[in-house]
Design an enzyme around this catalytic site. Structure first.
Site, PDB file in Angstrom:
ATOM      1  N   ARG A 280      16.130  -5.622   4.515  1.00  0.00           N
ATOM      2  CA  ARG A 280      16.151  -5.179   3.123  1.00  0.00           C
ATOM      3  C   ARG A 280      17.558  -5.102   2.559  1.00  0.00           C
ATOM      4  O   ARG A 280      17.729  -4.760   1.385  1.00  0.00           O
ATOM      5  CB  ARG A 280      15.550  -3.768   3.048  1.00  0.00           C
ATOM      6  CG  ARG A 280      14.110  -3.748   2.587  1.00  0.00           C
ATOM      7  CD  ARG A 280      13.669  -2.322   2.731  1.00  0.00           C
ATOM      8  NE  ARG A 280      12.688  -1.938   1.781  1.00  0.00           N
ATOM      9  CZ  ARG A 280      11.377  -1.926   2.053  1.00  0.00           C
ATOM     10  NH1 ARG A 280      10.931  -2.332   3.203  1.00  0.00           N
ATOM     11  NH2 ARG A 280      10.534  -1.513   1.151  1.00  0.00           N
TER      12      ARG A 280
ATOM     13  N   LYS B  39       2.831  -7.651   0.536  1.00  0.00           N
ATOM     14  CA  LYS B  39       3.342  -8.027   1.865  1.00  0.00           C
ATOM     15  C   LYS B  39       2.401  -7.539   2.968  1.00  0.00           C
ATOM     16  O   LYS B  39       2.057  -8.285   3.877  1.00  0.00           O
ATOM     17  CB  LYS B  39       4.751  -7.448   2.089  1.00  0.00           C
ATOM     18  CG  LYS B  39       5.782  -7.933   1.084  1.00  0.00           C
ATOM     19  CD  LYS B  39       7.180  -7.427   1.386  1.00  0.00           C
ATOM     20  CE  LYS B  39       7.337  -5.916   1.338  1.00  0.00           C
ATOM     21  NZ  LYS B  39       7.092  -5.302   0.001  1.00  0.00           N
TER      22      LYS B  39
HETATM   23  P1  AP5 Z   1       0.415  -4.127  -0.412  1.00  0.00           P
HETATM   24  O1  AP5 Z   1      -0.034  -5.279   0.423  1.00  0.00           O
HETATM   25  O2  AP5 Z   1       0.212  -2.744   0.126  1.00  0.00           O
HETATM   26  O3  AP5 Z   1       1.950  -4.357  -0.894  1.00  0.00           O
HETATM   27  P2  AP5 Z   1       3.316  -4.287  -0.080  1.00  0.00           P
HETATM   28  O4  AP5 Z   1       4.180  -5.407  -0.601  1.00  0.00           O
HETATM   29  O5  AP5 Z   1       3.083  -4.234   1.384  1.00  0.00           O
HETATM   30  O6  AP5 Z   1       3.844  -2.905  -0.662  1.00  0.00           O
HETATM   31  P3  AP5 Z   1       4.602  -1.690   0.047  1.00  0.00           P
HETATM   32  O7  AP5 Z   1       4.625  -0.606  -0.979  1.00  0.00           O
HETATM   33  O8  AP5 Z   1       4.006  -1.351   1.373  1.00  0.00           O
HETATM   34  O9  AP5 Z   1       5.995  -2.283   0.216  1.00  0.00           O
HETATM   35  P4  AP5 Z   1       7.320  -1.531   0.303  1.00  0.00           P
HETATM   36  O10 AP5 Z   1       8.216  -2.642   0.683  1.00  0.00           O
HETATM   37  O11 AP5 Z   1       7.741  -0.755  -0.878  1.00  0.00           O
HETATM   38  O12 AP5 Z   1       7.016  -0.359   1.335  1.00  0.00           O
HETATM   39  P5  AP5 Z   1       7.384  -0.158   2.862  1.00  0.00           P
HETATM   40  O13 AP5 Z   1       6.245   0.481   3.500  1.00  0.00           O
HETATM   41  O14 AP5 Z   1       7.932  -1.409   3.456  1.00  0.00           O
HETATM   42  O15 AP5 Z   1      -0.311  -4.253  -1.843  1.00  0.00           O
HETATM   43  C1  AP5 Z   1      -0.091  -3.293  -2.874  1.00  0.00           C
HETATM   44  C2  AP5 Z   1      -1.401  -3.052  -3.639  1.00  0.00           C
HETATM   45  O16 AP5 Z   1      -1.767  -4.241  -4.355  1.00  0.00           O
HETATM   46  C3  AP5 Z   1      -2.632  -2.718  -2.736  1.00  0.00           C
HETATM   47  O17 AP5 Z   1      -3.418  -1.770  -3.396  1.00  0.00           O
HETATM   48  C4  AP5 Z   1      -3.371  -4.075  -2.606  1.00  0.00           C
HETATM   49  O18 AP5 Z   1      -4.775  -3.895  -2.407  1.00  0.00           O
HETATM   50  C5  AP5 Z   1      -3.070  -4.715  -3.964  1.00  0.00           C
HETATM   51  N1  AP5 Z   1      -2.975  -6.181  -3.889  1.00  0.00           N
HETATM   52  C6  AP5 Z   1      -2.409  -6.933  -2.884  1.00  0.00           C
HETATM   53  N2  AP5 Z   1      -2.487  -8.252  -3.183  1.00  0.00           N
HETATM   54  C7  AP5 Z   1      -3.116  -8.336  -4.404  1.00  0.00           C
HETATM   55  C8  AP5 Z   1      -3.485  -9.423  -5.256  1.00  0.00           C
HETATM   56  N3  AP5 Z   1      -3.234 -10.695  -4.926  1.00  0.00           N
HETATM   57  N4  AP5 Z   1      -4.101  -9.138  -6.425  1.00  0.00           N
HETATM   58  C9  AP5 Z   1      -4.348  -7.855  -6.792  1.00  0.00           C
HETATM   59  N5  AP5 Z   1      -4.047  -6.775  -6.030  1.00  0.00           N
HETATM   60  C10 AP5 Z   1      -3.419  -7.025  -4.854  1.00  0.00           C
HETATM   61  O19 AP5 Z   1       8.611   0.857   2.745  1.00  0.00           O
HETATM   62  C11 AP5 Z   1       8.468   2.191   2.376  1.00  0.00           C
HETATM   63  C12 AP5 Z   1       9.794   2.920   2.464  1.00  0.00           C
HETATM   64  O20 AP5 Z   1      10.274   2.906   3.832  1.00  0.00           O
HETATM   65  C13 AP5 Z   1      10.957   2.316   1.665  1.00  0.00           C
HETATM   66  O21 AP5 Z   1      10.957   2.737   0.320  1.00  0.00           O
HETATM   67  C14 AP5 Z   1      12.172   2.814   2.456  1.00  0.00           C
HETATM   68  O22 AP5 Z   1      12.458   4.155   2.159  1.00  0.00           O
HETATM   69  C15 AP5 Z   1      11.693   2.741   3.897  1.00  0.00           C
HETATM   70  N6  AP5 Z   1      11.996   1.450   4.544  1.00  0.00           N
HETATM   71  C16 AP5 Z   1      11.072   0.549   5.027  1.00  0.00           C
HETATM   72  N7  AP5 Z   1      11.702  -0.527   5.542  1.00  0.00           N
HETATM   73  C17 AP5 Z   1      13.038  -0.307   5.400  1.00  0.00           C
HETATM   74  C18 AP5 Z   1      14.192  -1.073   5.722  1.00  0.00           C
HETATM   75  N8  AP5 Z   1      14.104  -2.293   6.298  1.00  0.00           N
HETATM   76  N9  AP5 Z   1      15.398  -0.550   5.414  1.00  0.00           N
HETATM   77  C19 AP5 Z   1      15.516   0.674   4.842  1.00  0.00           C
HETATM   78  N10 AP5 Z   1      14.464   1.444   4.503  1.00  0.00           N
HETATM   79  C20 AP5 Z   1      13.231   0.955   4.775  1.00  0.00           C
END
Ligand code: AP5
Ligand code: ZN
Length: 215
Positions: free
Chosen positions: A88, A13
């Protein structure tokens, strides 16, 4: 343009958000990034959020909803925005629907990026991020040119504290329980487009562009 990028942790994402906002000149709103910033600055919100984030649990809905309401009211959102990591839960989605309706706005599309669990674990445990500019790397798929140094700003890369195997597994469980029902929620609204998140970053981006071409 108002878009939502939906998908399990690690499907790409954040990576795809960076491409989409450049293409459409809209702002990215990542609730994860906002929360990590609050944690870094040790604000009251950050101290509360940290306890949930470290375990891979969701931060309570009321906190997140207030945060989004404030963020989308800022002037830079006037041309449109892309939500990454929000909503979420069904509760968050319903509140967001109300919020934009009150502003006379409409959600254009929800892109759901789909990737199998074993690939996700590999992507997240080998992810490294830049704490300064937010650039995202992967030790195998997208390594920085110099070992652990950001190509863009030269800062030392870090591993997110919630990217350990155990926490990633819990994040996946939480996704299935609380966030996956949103697929049906937005399907019913006729807003959902599913794309495969497998293949190169460019291949996934091109699928997203095709899905967005009808707006
Ligand atoms: P990346 O692009 O970083 O993936 P992502 O989907 O953004 O992953 P996140 O871990 O950031 O998502 P998340 O939803 O768990 O975390 P968030 O920060 O929102 O890619 C991942 C890896 O793959 C990278 O190394 C990249 O280089 C590689 N990659 C990408 N595309 C590729 C491809 N095509 N091929 C190969 N490799 C590839 O949330 C964190 C925490 O915050 C949550 O756990 C929760 O506690 C809290 N939180 C955030 N939002 C909320 C909400 N709305 N409600 C409640 N709690 C929340
Ligand atoms: Zn950087």
């Amino acid at each position: 343009m108002i878009l939502i990028l939906l998908g399990a942790p690690g499907v790409g994402k954040g990576t795809q958000s960076q491409n989409i906002i450049k293409k459409y000149s809209i702002v990215q709103i990542s609730t994860g990034d906002i929360l990590r910033n609050e944690v870094k600055n040790e604000t009251e919100l950050g101290l509360t959020a940290k306890q949930y984030m470290e375990k891979g649990e969701l931060v309570p809905d009321d906190i997140i909803i207030k945060m989004i309401e404030k963020r989308i009211s800022q002037p830079d959102c006037a041309n449109g925005f892309l939500l990454d990591g929000f909503p979420r839960t069904i509760e968050q989605a319903k509140s967001f629907d109300k919020m934009i309706k009150q502003k006379g706005l409409d959600l254009d599309k929800v892109i759901y990026i789909d990737v199998a669990d074993d690939e996700i674990i590999d992507r997240l445990t080998l992810r490294r991020v830049c704490p300064t500019c937010g650039a995202i790397y992967h030790l195998k798929n997208k390594p920085p040119k110099q070992d652990m140094i950001c190509d863009i700003c030269g800062s030392k890369l870090i591993q997110r504290s919630d990217d350990t195997k155990e926490t990633v597994e819990n994040r996946l469980k939480v996704f299935k329980e609380h966030t996956k029902p949103l697929i049906e929620y937005y399907e019913k609204q006729g807003k959902l487009n599913s794309v495969s998140g497998l293949g190169t970053v460019d291949e996934v981006f091109s699928r997203i562009l095709t899905a967005l071409s009808s707006i």
